[in-house]
Design an enzyme around this catalytic site. Structure first.
Site, PDB file in Angstrom:
ATOM      1  CB  VAL A 131     -13.166   2.974   4.839  1.00  0.00           C
ATOM      2  CG1 VAL A 131     -11.810   3.396   4.330  1.00  0.00           C
ATOM      3  CG2 VAL A 131     -14.259   3.419   3.905  1.00  0.00           C
ATOM      4  CG  MET A 132      -8.999   0.575   1.864  1.00  0.00           C
ATOM      5  SD  MET A 132      -9.389   0.894   0.135  1.00  0.00           S
ATOM      6  CE  MET A 132      -8.515  -0.418  -0.699  1.00  0.00           C
ATOM      7  N   GLY A 133     -11.584  -2.600   3.791  1.00  0.00           N
ATOM      8  CA  GLY A 133     -12.063  -3.970   4.004  1.00  0.00           C
ATOM      9  C   GLY A 133     -13.572  -4.054   3.874  1.00  0.00           C
ATOM     10  CB  VAL A 143      -4.565  -5.572   9.206  1.00  0.00           C
ATOM     11  CG1 VAL A 143      -5.844  -6.317   9.543  1.00  0.00           C
ATOM     12  CG2 VAL A 143      -3.470  -6.571   8.820  1.00  0.00           C
ATOM     13  CB  SER A 149      -4.620   0.206  -7.006  1.00  0.00           C
ATOM     14  OG  SER A 149      -4.579   1.605  -7.194  1.00  0.00           O
ATOM     15  N   GLY A 182      -8.358   3.057  -3.888  1.00  0.00           N
ATOM     16  CA  GLY A 182      -8.863   3.792  -2.731  1.00  0.00           C
ATOM     17  C   GLY A 182     -10.197   3.230  -2.273  1.00  0.00           C
ATOM     18  CE  LYS A 226      -1.812  -0.561  -4.789  1.00  0.00           C
ATOM     19  NZ  LYS A 226      -1.423   0.179  -3.657  1.00  0.00           N
ATOM     20  CG  HIS A 278      -0.154   0.925  -8.902  1.00  0.00           C
ATOM     21  ND1 HIS A 278      -0.456   1.734  -7.815  1.00  0.00           N
ATOM     22  CD2 HIS A 278      -1.162   1.100  -9.782  1.00  0.00           C
ATOM     23  CE1 HIS A 278      -1.590   2.365  -8.036  1.00  0.00           C
ATOM     24  NE2 HIS A 278      -2.044   1.996  -9.228  1.00  0.00           N
ATOM     25  CG  ASN A 279       1.429   2.289  -4.274  1.00  0.00           C
ATOM     26  OD1 ASN A 279       0.584   1.865  -5.054  1.00  0.00           O
ATOM     27  ND2 ASN A 279       1.206   2.404  -2.983  1.00  0.00           N
ATOM     28  CD  GLU A 316      -0.572   6.185  -5.742  1.00  0.00           C
ATOM     29  OE1 GLU A 316      -1.146   5.130  -6.060  1.00  0.00           O
ATOM     30  OE2 GLU A 316      -0.486   6.569  -4.552  1.00  0.00           O
ATOM     31  CG  HIS A 367      38.134   0.249  -9.468  1.00  0.00           C
ATOM     32  ND1 HIS A 367      38.053  -0.627  -8.411  1.00  0.00           N
ATOM     33  CD2 HIS A 367      38.250   1.491  -8.921  1.00  0.00           C
ATOM     34  CE1 HIS A 367      38.098   0.052  -7.269  1.00  0.00           C
ATOM     35  NE2 HIS A 367      38.218   1.338  -7.552  1.00  0.00           N
TER      36      HIS A 367
HETATM   37  C1  6PG Z   1      -3.812   2.873  -4.256  1.00  0.00           C
HETATM   38  C2  6PG Z   1      -2.858   3.716  -3.445  1.00  0.00           C
HETATM   39  C3  6PG Z   1      -2.797   3.364  -2.002  1.00  0.00           C
HETATM   40  C4  6PG Z   1      -1.756   4.155  -1.202  1.00  0.00           C
HETATM   41  C5  6PG Z   1      -2.053   5.589  -1.082  1.00  0.00           C
HETATM   42  C6  6PG Z   1      -1.183   6.337  -0.082  1.00  0.00           C
HETATM   43  O1  6PG Z   1      -3.322   2.287  -5.207  1.00  0.00           O
HETATM   44  O2  6PG Z   1      -5.004   2.810  -3.933  1.00  0.00           O
HETATM   45  O3  6PG Z   1      -1.563   3.548  -3.978  1.00  0.00           O
HETATM   46  O4  6PG Z   1      -2.491   2.006  -1.929  1.00  0.00           O
HETATM   47  O5  6PG Z   1      -1.716   3.640   0.074  1.00  0.00           O
HETATM   48  O6  6PG Z   1      -1.944   6.192  -2.324  1.00  0.00           O
HETATM   49  O7  6PG Z   1       0.154   6.327  -0.408  1.00  0.00           O
HETATM   50  P1  6PG Z   1       1.147   7.383   0.274  1.00  0.00           P
HETATM   51  O8  6PG Z   1       0.598   7.698   1.629  1.00  0.00           O
HETATM   52  O9  6PG Z   1       2.467   6.691   0.375  1.00  0.00           O
HETATM   53  O10 6PG Z   1       1.159   8.573  -0.623  1.00  0.00           O
END
Ligand code: 6PG
Length: 472
Positions: free
Chosen positions: A15-17, A77, A131, A133, A185, A188-189, A192, A454
């Site tokens: 779906v992303m690709g 992938v 990023s 989704g 990235k 970023h996660n 998140e 030390h």
């Molecule tokens: C994004 C998200 C994405 C990530 C999911 C799942 O920026 O679109 O960070 O890349 O894969 O959020 O992450 P987890 O399964 O580790 O929660």
């Protein structure tokens, strides 16, 4: 369209690709996608907007032969072995100067290895964080490319066209050398994970602590999203509380098991922060809290053993919700500050030359951590691109000062009633330690020197000292 030369090729039509490729086609680029699965390549063509040039094929050779030189090929992938397998298959088909892009969540050390490997063969390899989704991929993601600065201008027009736009500027920029794109990235996660942890704690305090219904929770997050907490994650949280379950009369959120999954990018952030020696405790706590949640059966036993009953938070609802809003705002700033401080250090330590003003600009739109706060951070980094920590910016300091009493109140109520707020506590503890010109670490140094010779430094003169400590 048999002899058509395409601008861009995609490997992996999940779906992303598929969505990213269709997004490119919508912006006028002829695109071609490959997937071993016939159904996926057919689905790509079926989903194309009428009038756009989109082709799906089932062999790599077919795709590569129909791309304009230098070829621009992205793979989406799963991270790890599949990326190396695709590269191995692709290599014999490519020519000097072609650009291979990994758009997945690969570990940055793998990306570095691949950059070097392909460079030896006269090819460019770029690690690109994406990023937003599946919806973001179709309508405008945030894109974090890194790697060879010579290759970037070749893909820049396509990436700028498809990325999310904020105030007319595209949420994409070259974010540094080597594996910088995947590094940014990863962080970023990490951020998140941390913000999601904080939001879940706010939910717990209002749901179990104040007894708010799903409808009431929806309203609170709706109000928050209309104010200074405006962000993608608060926005989707608001909607989650209204989602009905299609199998029972309950709301779906109440039917979801409280065990969090993860694909590992948050853990990578924590691991790498430890290696760099940069503290990111809210991210660490978010990873640990997901791990802890998976011990469901043990938690059930412990709940019985410790007679855990949800206690009410005895504060007027409106008052507590206001305090919680401020606490969440405070802690969210700390999450970004930790992640960005990590990027600041990684940029020099790992020789990536990451432009922080560009990172926060790119995060303003399309990505999972987009929020109105990013605009404030952008201003801070434009004023001082080398800012080591957002907490040192005077306007951010003012924001934190205005919220910190409410932060303390929320943590006090949460700990008194026994609700786990590991993320909020980690944020406050970090803040209190970071703003301390004096920490009790002198005692740790004394202990280290006592039992292990030390050595320590002194406050009044330079040098390294050892003492033969007296015992009683
Ligand atoms: C994004 C998200 C994405 C990530 C999911 C799942 O920026 O679109 O960070 O890349 O894969 O959020 O992450 P987890 O399964 O580790 O929660």
């Amino acid at each position: 369209m048999e002899n058509q030369l395409f601008d861009f090729g995609m490997i992996g039509l999940g779906v992303m690709g598929r969505n990213l490729l269709l997004n490119m086609a919508d912006h006028g680029f002829p695109v071609i996608g490959f997937d071993k699965d016939n159904q996926k390549s057919a689905a790509l063509e079926a989903a194309a907007t009428p009038g756009t040039t989109v082709k799906g094929v089932n062999t790599l050779a077919e795709m590569v032969s129909q791309l304009k030189a230098p070829r621009k090929i992205m793979m989406l992938v799963p991270a790890g072995k599949p990326v190396d397998e695709v590269i191995a298959e692709l290599l014999p088909l490519l020519s000097q100067g072609d650009i291979v892009i990994d758009g997945g969540n690969s570990h940055y050390t793998d990306t570095l290895r691949r950059v070097t490997y392909l460079k030896e063969k006269g090819l460019h390899f770029m690690g690109v964080g994406i990023s937003g989704g599946e919806h973001g991929a179709r309508t405008g993601p945030s894109i974090m490319p890194g790697g060879d600065p010579q290759a970037y201008p070749q893909v820049q027009p396509i990436l700028e066209a498809v990325a999310a736009k904020v105030n007319g500027s595209s949420c994409v920029a070259h974010l540094g050398k080597g594996a910088a794109g995947h590094y940014v990235k990863m962080v970023h996660n990490g951020i998140e994970y941390a913000i999601m942890q904080l939001i879940s704690e706010s939910y717990d305090l209002m749901h179990r602590g104040l007894g708010l219904s799903n409808d009431e929770l929806h309203k609170v997050y709706r109000n928050w999203n209309e104010g200074e907490l405006q962000s993608f994650l608060i926005d989707i949280t608001r909607d989650i509380f209204l989602q009905p379950d299609d199998k029972t009369p309950a709301r779906l959120v109440d039917m979801i098991l409280d065990k969090a999954g993860s694909k590992g990018t948050g853990k990578w952030t924590s691991q790498d922060a430890m290696d760099l020696g940069v503290p990111v405790p809210v991210i660490d706590m978010a990873v640990a809290s997901r791990d802890l949640s998976s011990f469901k059966e043990e938690r059930i036993q412990a709940a019985a053993l410790y007679k855990t009953v949800p206690a009410a938070i005895e504060v007027a609802r409106e008052v507590f919700i206001q305090q919680l809003q401020d606490a969440l705002y405070f802690a969210t700033i700390i999450c970004y500050a930790q992640g960005l401080a990590m990027l600041h250090r990684a940029s020099s330590e790992l020789d990536m030359e990451i432009p922080l003003p560009e990172v926060v600009r790119v995060w303003r739109g399309g990505c999972i951590i987009r929020s109105s706060l990013l605009e404030t951070f952008h201003k801070a980094y434009l004023e001082n691109p080398q800012l080591p920590n957002l907490l040192l910016d005077p306007s951010i300091a003012q924001l934190l000062q205005s919220k910190r009493q409410h932060m303390r109140n929320v943590i006090m109520h949460a700990t008194q009633t026994g609700y786990p707020v590991a993320g909020l506590m980690a944020a406050l503890a970090y803040f209190d330690a970071y703003r301390s010109d004096r920490l009790p670490t002198n005692l740790i140094q004394a202990q280290r020197d006592f039992f292990g010779a030390h050595t320590y430094q002194r406050t009044d003169m330079p040098g390294s000292f050892h003492t033969v400590w007296q015992t009683t």
